[in-house]
Design a protein around this motif. Structure first.
Motif, mmCIF file in Angstrom:
data_model
loop_
_atom_site.group_PDB
_atom_site.id
_atom_site.type_symbol
_atom_site.label_atom_id
_atom_site.label_comp_id
_atom_site.label_asym_id
_atom_site.label_seq_id
_atom_site.Cartn_x
_atom_site.Cartn_y
_atom_site.Cartn_z
ATOM 1 N N ASP A 20 0.938 -1.073 -0.091
ATOM 2 C CA ASP A 20 -0.004 -0.070 0.080
ATOM 3 C C ASP A 20 1.025 1.231 0.017
ATOM 4 O O ASP A 20 1.582 1.656 0.868
ATOM 5 C CB ASP A 20 -0.889 -0.187 1.111
ATOM 6 C CG ASP A 20 -1.755 1.043 1.417
ATOM 7 O OD1 ASP A 20 -1.723 2.095 0.510
ATOM 8 O OD2 ASP A 20 -2.582 1.256 2.308
ATOM 9 N N LEU A 21 0.954 1.886 -1.182
ATOM 10 C CA LEU A 21 1.535 3.313 -1.172
ATOM 11 C C LEU A 21 1.603 4.047 0.036
ATOM 12 O O LEU A 21 2.732 4.913 0.395
ATOM 13 C CB LEU A 21 1.286 4.002 -2.468
ATOM 14 C CG LEU A 21 2.065 5.065 -2.884
ATOM 15 C CD1 LEU A 21 3.400 4.902 -3.383
ATOM 16 C CD2 LEU A 21 1.195 6.003 -3.910
ATOM 17 N N ASN A 34 -5.491 13.589 -11.184
ATOM 18 C CA ASN A 34 -6.221 14.190 -12.317
ATOM 19 C C ASN A 34 -5.888 15.685 -12.238
ATOM 20 O O ASN A 34 -5.308 16.313 -11.204
ATOM 21 C CB ASN A 34 -7.564 13.949 -12.128
ATOM 22 C CG ASN A 34 -8.477 14.487 -11.014
ATOM 23 O OD1 ASN A 34 -8.238 15.407 -10.750
ATOM 24 N ND2 ASN A 34 -9.422 13.758 -10.672
ATOM 25 N N VAL A 43 -5.914 5.420 -6.103
ATOM 26 C CA VAL A 43 -4.774 5.699 -5.116
ATOM 27 C C VAL A 43 -4.836 6.976 -4.451
ATOM 28 O O VAL A 43 -4.506 7.284 -3.210
ATOM 29 C CB VAL A 43 -3.457 5.387 -5.418
ATOM 30 C CG1 VAL A 43 -2.905 6.375 -6.904
ATOM 31 C CG2 VAL A 43 -2.319 5.232 -4.625
ATOM 32 N N SER A 131 -1.431 6.098 -14.214
ATOM 33 C CA SER A 131 -2.501 5.726 -15.354
ATOM 34 C C SER A 131 -3.005 4.528 -15.478
ATOM 35 O O SER A 131 -3.862 4.331 -16.390
ATOM 36 C CB SER A 131 -1.568 6.225 -16.676
ATOM 37 O OG SER A 131 -1.689 7.849 -16.558
ATOM 38 N N GLY A 133 -4.881 2.370 -13.761
ATOM 39 C CA GLY A 133 -6.051 1.959 -13.145
ATOM 40 C C GLY A 133 -7.019 2.669 -13.787
ATOM 41 O O GLY A 133 -7.567 2.382 -14.857
ATOM 42 N N ILE A 134 -7.836 3.680 -13.275
ATOM 43 C CA ILE A 134 -9.164 4.279 -13.762
ATOM 44 C C ILE A 134 -8.503 4.831 -14.985
ATOM 45 O O ILE A 134 -9.585 5.172 -15.947
ATOM 46 C CB ILE A 134 -9.461 5.461 -12.693
ATOM 47 C CG1 ILE A 134 -10.177 4.801 -11.399
ATOM 48 C CG2 ILE A 134 -10.569 6.392 -13.213
ATOM 49 C CD1 ILE A 134 -10.320 5.611 -10.347
ATOM 50 N N PHE A 135 -7.747 5.500 -15.209
ATOM 51 C CA PHE A 135 -7.084 6.143 -16.475
ATOM 52 C C PHE A 135 -6.847 5.010 -17.588
ATOM 53 O O PHE A 135 -6.729 5.603 -18.883
ATOM 54 C CB PHE A 135 -5.965 6.893 -16.591
ATOM 55 C CG PHE A 135 -6.233 8.454 -15.905
ATOM 56 C CD1 PHE A 135 -7.627 8.678 -15.389
ATOM 57 C CD2 PHE A 135 -5.281 9.315 -15.721
ATOM 58 C CE1 PHE A 135 -7.918 9.932 -14.749
ATOM 59 C CE2 PHE A 135 -5.752 10.660 -15.319
ATOM 60 C CZ PHE A 135 -6.936 10.834 -14.673
#
Ligand code: AR6
Length: 186
Positions: A20-21, A34, A43, A131, A133-135
């Motif tokens: 976990d970062l 974003n 994240v 980028s 994941g969601i991107f």
């Protein structure tokens, strides 16, 4: 957990870790942000959850004063309650199929993150798979670019204060892709 490590000739370390970062004890963690630094998911949301609302508040002030962060660029805030001291918010590209300069923009997001850490004279940094994941950036391609950019940075800045670059991945697939790239390119 440390999964792979490469030492450059100048003694800089590039690591691949699973975890976990938000729990990394480093000078700076990089956020996959974003342009509006609206840390709603992935994240980014985890960083605000763990570090506190102060990170979102400071991000909002940053955007109010400077405008949105261009893709491929970064903004820095404090890290609130995180073990890290700074958050470097990097804006990676949204994957649009590969013909919209996505590779160059992702390289830039990582390069600017490392350059910012260098300019702040930080010794260690932890980055997620920006980028991917969601991107929607393809995971294998992301791994190749991120590892390549870190190696290039170390090669070009052997005397940098930045001595340790950690990639911290949550899912097993990303871990193996980053491991493979570090073995191939390192
Ligand atoms: N530690 C390490 N990696 C993580 C963690 C964590 N705690 N949580 C997620 N990941 P993403 P993006 C991985 O979607 O694709 C946000 O809404 C995740 O599995 O976080 O750049 C922002 O505000 C994936 O491999 O970032 C933006 O709007 C990687 O982190 C947008 O998402 C990146 O996934 C950015 O999308």
């Amino acid at each position: 957990t440390l999964r792979a490590e490469h030492h450059t000739d100048a003694g800089q370390a590039i690591q691949v870790r699973q975890g976990d970062l938000t729990r990394e004890t480093v000078d700076a963690v990089v956020n996959a942000a974003n342009a509006h630094l609206a840390h709603g998911g992935g994240v980014a949301a985890a960083i605000v959850r763990a570090g506190g609302q102060a990170i979102q508040d400071e991000s909002d002030r940053w955007v109010a004063e400077n405008g949105p962060v261009p893709t491929g660029q970064v903004a820095v805030t404090g890290a609130g309650a995180l073990p890290a001291r700074h958050v470097i918010h990097a804006v990676g590209p949204i994957w649009e199929g590969g013909d919209a300069d996505e590779d160059t923009l992702l390289h830039s997001a990582v390069w600017q993150s490392l350059l910012k850490a260098h300019a702040l004279r930080l010794a260690s940094i932890a980055l997620p798979a920006i980028s991917s994941g969601i991107f929607g950036f393809p995971k294998a391609r992301c791994a190749a670019i991120l590892i390549g950019t870190a190696l290039e940075f170390c090669e070009r800045n052997p005397d940098s204060p930045l001595r340790q670059i950690r990639f911290v991945l949550r899912d097993a697939e990303s871990v193996s892709l980053f491991e493979a790239q570090l073995r191939r390119q390192g």
